[in-house]
Write a protein that holds these residues in place. Sequence first.
Motif, PDB file in Angstrom:
ATOM      1  N   PHE A  27       0.547  -1.319  -0.019  1.00 54.57           N
ATOM      2  CA  PHE A  27      -0.322  -0.013  -0.501  1.00 54.57           C
ATOM      3  C   PHE A  27       1.090   1.080   0.119  1.00 54.57           C
ATOM      4  N   ASN A  28       2.147   1.080   0.870  1.00 51.69           N
ATOM      5  CA  ASN A  28       2.630   2.602   0.336  1.00 51.69           C
ATOM      6  C   ASN A  28       3.471   2.540  -0.580  1.00 51.69           C
ATOM      7  N   THR A  29       3.554   1.578  -1.468  1.00 53.66           N
ATOM      8  CA  THR A  29       4.026   1.559  -2.794  1.00 53.66           C
ATOM      9  C   THR A  29       2.373   2.347  -3.833  1.00 53.66           C
ATOM     10  N   GLY A  30       1.187   1.792  -3.672  1.00 55.42           N
ATOM     11  CA  GLY A  30       0.521   2.636  -3.923  1.00 55.42           C
ATOM     12  C   GLY A  30       0.528   4.124  -3.617  1.00 55.42           C
ATOM     13  N   ALA A  31       1.325   4.397  -2.422  1.00 52.03           N
ATOM     14  CA  ALA A  31       1.237   6.293  -1.920  1.00 52.03           C
ATOM     15  C   ALA A  31       1.728   6.816  -3.167  1.00 52.03           C
ATOM     16  N   TYR A  32       3.051   5.721  -2.864  1.00 55.14           N
ATOM     17  CA  TYR A  32       4.414   6.534  -3.447  1.00 55.14           C
ATOM     18  C   TYR A  32       4.763   6.699  -4.584  1.00 55.14           C
ATOM     19  N   THR A  33       3.040   5.840  -5.700  1.00 55.10           N
ATOM     20  CA  THR A  33       2.706   6.391  -6.974  1.00 55.10           C
ATOM     21  C   THR A  33       1.787   7.272  -6.658  1.00 55.10           C
ATOM     22  N   CYS A  66      -2.256  14.063  -0.560  1.00 53.34           N
ATOM     23  CA  CYS A  66      -3.629  13.848  -1.232  1.00 53.34           C
ATOM     24  C   CYS A  66      -3.057  13.508  -2.427  1.00 53.34           C
ATOM     25  N   GLY A  67      -1.683  13.524  -3.119  1.00 53.43           N
ATOM     26  CA  GLY A  67      -1.469  12.596  -3.909  1.00 53.43           C
ATOM     27  C   GLY A  67      -1.399  11.073  -3.938  1.00 53.43           C
ATOM     28  N   ALA A  68      -0.846  11.243  -2.528  1.00 55.56           N
ATOM     29  CA  ALA A  68      -0.041   9.795  -1.671  1.00 55.56           C
ATOM     30  C   ALA A  68      -1.122   9.365  -0.983  1.00 55.56           C
ATOM     31  N   ILE A  85      -4.400   5.463   5.318  1.00 56.55           N
ATOM     32  CA  ILE A  85      -4.219   7.259   5.420  1.00 56.55           C
ATOM     33  C   ILE A  85      -2.774   7.478   5.503  1.00 56.55           C
ATOM     34  N   LEU A  86      -2.777   6.454   7.083  1.00 56.03           N
ATOM     35  CA  LEU A  86      -1.314   7.360   8.189  1.00 56.03           C
ATOM     36  C   LEU A  86      -0.460   6.579   7.252  1.00 56.03           C
ATOM     37  N   THR A  87      -0.206   5.908   7.112  1.00 58.48           N
ATOM     38  CA  THR A  87       0.825   5.169   5.485  1.00 58.48           C
ATOM     39  C   THR A  87       1.613   6.129   4.540  1.00 58.48           C
ATOM     40  N   ALA A  88       0.409   6.576   3.738  1.00 56.92           N
ATOM     41  CA  ALA A  88       0.433   7.410   2.750  1.00 56.92           C
ATOM     42  C   ALA A  88       0.663   8.498   3.229  1.00 56.92           C
ATOM     43  N   ALA A  89       0.327   9.464   4.520  1.00 56.56           N
ATOM     44  CA  ALA A  89       0.714  10.645   4.645  1.00 56.56           C
ATOM     45  C   ALA A  89       2.448  10.684   5.185  1.00 56.56           C
ATOM     46  N   VAL A  90       2.746   9.902   5.766  1.00 56.65           N
ATOM     47  CA  VAL A  90       3.816   9.763   6.035  1.00 56.65           C
ATOM     48  C   VAL A  90       4.835   9.191   3.830  1.00 56.65           C
ATOM     49  N   THR A  91       4.389   8.736   3.639  1.00 57.56           N
ATOM     50  CA  THR A  91       4.993   8.932   1.986  1.00 57.56           C
ATOM     51  C   THR A  91       5.197   9.853   1.187  1.00 57.56           C
ATOM     52  N   ALA A  92       4.188  10.724   2.043  1.00 59.27           N
ATOM     53  CA  ALA A  92       4.047  12.226   0.561  1.00 59.27           C
ATOM     54  C   ALA A  92       4.959  12.597   1.272  1.00 59.27           C
ATOM     55  N   THR A  93       5.564  12.955   2.489  1.00 58.40           N
ATOM     56  CA  THR A  93       6.674  14.134   3.015  1.00 58.40           C
ATOM     57  C   THR A  93       7.726  13.532   2.768  1.00 58.40           C
ATOM     58  N   ALA A  94       7.963  11.707   3.629  1.00 58.26           N
ATOM     59  CA  ALA A  94       9.531  11.840   3.983  1.00 58.26           C
ATOM     60  C   ALA A  94       9.494  10.482   2.643  1.00 58.26           C
ATOM     61  N   GLY A  95       8.823   9.544   1.584  1.00 57.85           N
ATOM     62  CA  GLY A  95       8.917   8.744   0.934  1.00 57.85           C
ATOM     63  C   GLY A  95       8.739   7.561   1.857  1.00 57.85           C
ATOM     64  N   ILE A 129      -4.811   4.863  -1.181  1.00 58.53           N
ATOM     65  CA  ILE A 129      -6.576   4.140  -1.154  1.00 58.53           C
ATOM     66  C   ILE A 129      -7.285   3.452  -2.334  1.00 58.53           C
ATOM     67  N   ILE A 130      -6.651   3.780  -4.075  1.00 58.30           N
ATOM     68  CA  ILE A 130      -6.943   3.413  -4.732  1.00 58.30           C
ATOM     69  C   ILE A 130      -5.941   2.011  -4.676  1.00 58.30           C
ATOM     70  N   CYS A 131      -4.547   1.685  -3.976  1.00 57.15           N
ATOM     71  CA  CYS A 131      -3.982   0.648  -4.606  1.00 57.15           C
ATOM     72  C   CYS A 131      -5.064  -0.147  -3.202  1.00 57.15           C
ATOM     73  N   ALA A 132      -5.286   0.041  -2.444  1.00 54.75           N
ATOM     74  CA  ALA A 132      -5.728  -0.988  -1.218  1.00 54.75           C
ATOM     75  C   ALA A 132      -7.151  -1.055  -1.633  1.00 54.75           C
ATOM     76  N   GLY A 133      -8.004  -0.177  -2.285  1.00 59.97           N
ATOM     77  CA  GLY A 133      -9.267  -0.255  -3.012  1.00 59.97           C
ATOM     78  C   GLY A 133      -9.198  -1.882  -4.423  1.00 59.97           C
ATOM     79  N   VAL A 134      -8.083  -1.600  -4.821  1.00 63.15           N
ATOM     80  CA  VAL A 134      -7.760  -2.451  -5.988  1.00 63.15           C
ATOM     81  C   VAL A 134      -7.314  -3.761  -5.565  1.00 63.15           C
TER      82      VAL A 134
END
Length: 345
Positions: free
Chosen positions: A112-118, A136-138, A260-270, A143-148
């Motif tokens: 899921f963090n790969t989806g956030a990275y994408t 927001c993009g992350a 959301i927790l994972t994606a918010a971290v990925t958005a700022t720190a990778g 969320i899209i990756c998790a849904g798929v």
Amino acid sequence: MQPSKTILLGSQSGWLNILLSKHTLKWCVVLLFFTVAVATFALSTGQLKTTFAELSQVLFGEGEKFLTTVVLEWRLPRLTAGLVFGAALGVSGALFQSLIRNPLGSPDVIGFNTGAYTGALVVIILFGGSDLQIACGAIIGGIICAGVVYVLAFKQGIQGFRLIIIGIGVSAMLSAFNTWMMISSSLETSMAAALWGAGSLNGLSWHQVVPSLSFIGIALLGAAMLARKMNILEMGDDSANMLGIHSEKTRQLAMVFGVILTAAVTATAGPIAFIALVAPQLAKKLTREGGVAIIPAALMGAMLLTLSDFIAANLFAPNQLPVGIVTISIGGFYLIYLLIQQSGN
């Protein structure tokens, strides 16, 4: 009459209902102590050495102007990110491991963090977005990756091993897409994206950190509200339904908050690997309790990421490593141990 061995945070019928044993509370205090100790050393260590007395003066608004700038504008945002991001990854891992009922059920293992990275890469490379737009993009990408993955893995309910395997497959495809985006972009953009993709807290400012903190705060609050339902859900869907808990809806909410927790971290720190995998399990080994250990996992995650970033910043000083290299090194050994332990069972 024996004194109670548990402490209730919140109320029985309130939105916050977290039950902690006194044994768990003691370990939470120990983890908090070590986290504060590491945080103090992180604030006072660097190319400009700071004594504890000088650090206290700065924190109370009485320090020299240059030293105040170094501590409050350069070091404190990075430290805050390490603490909050570590707690977010720890709670995210606890939610997913409870959801999937598998110690490998971590957002970085599932992908899921790969989806956030994408999602973040799309905003960075294609649109040149701001920090808030990247966040927001992350989150949207995660969320899209998790849904798929959820839709592909759903077969009369969610089975943990099926979700993990499908998540790994989707993650592999997204990794290939991420690589294609980077090699198709300009050299400057691709180098910045590659460095960011290693997972780093280096050079973070308040302007970069604050947008993610907002999303993390909301998701942590949602995770705390779900803690009691997740604990009941671990007893089985039938027991949960008898107690008036909608099993599938609870899982979906837990997945959304975890992403959301994972994606918010990925958005700022990778993408920072293995904290979400390791922190909840170490917390459970210490507390020796089942269920969703929200608070111990958050404290363990905060301590692990802050300690890893301290090592990354000082091990080869004045050169600084991305914290993701340290977490991968530590987490890789733990994953090998975990796989050996699983195969032995």
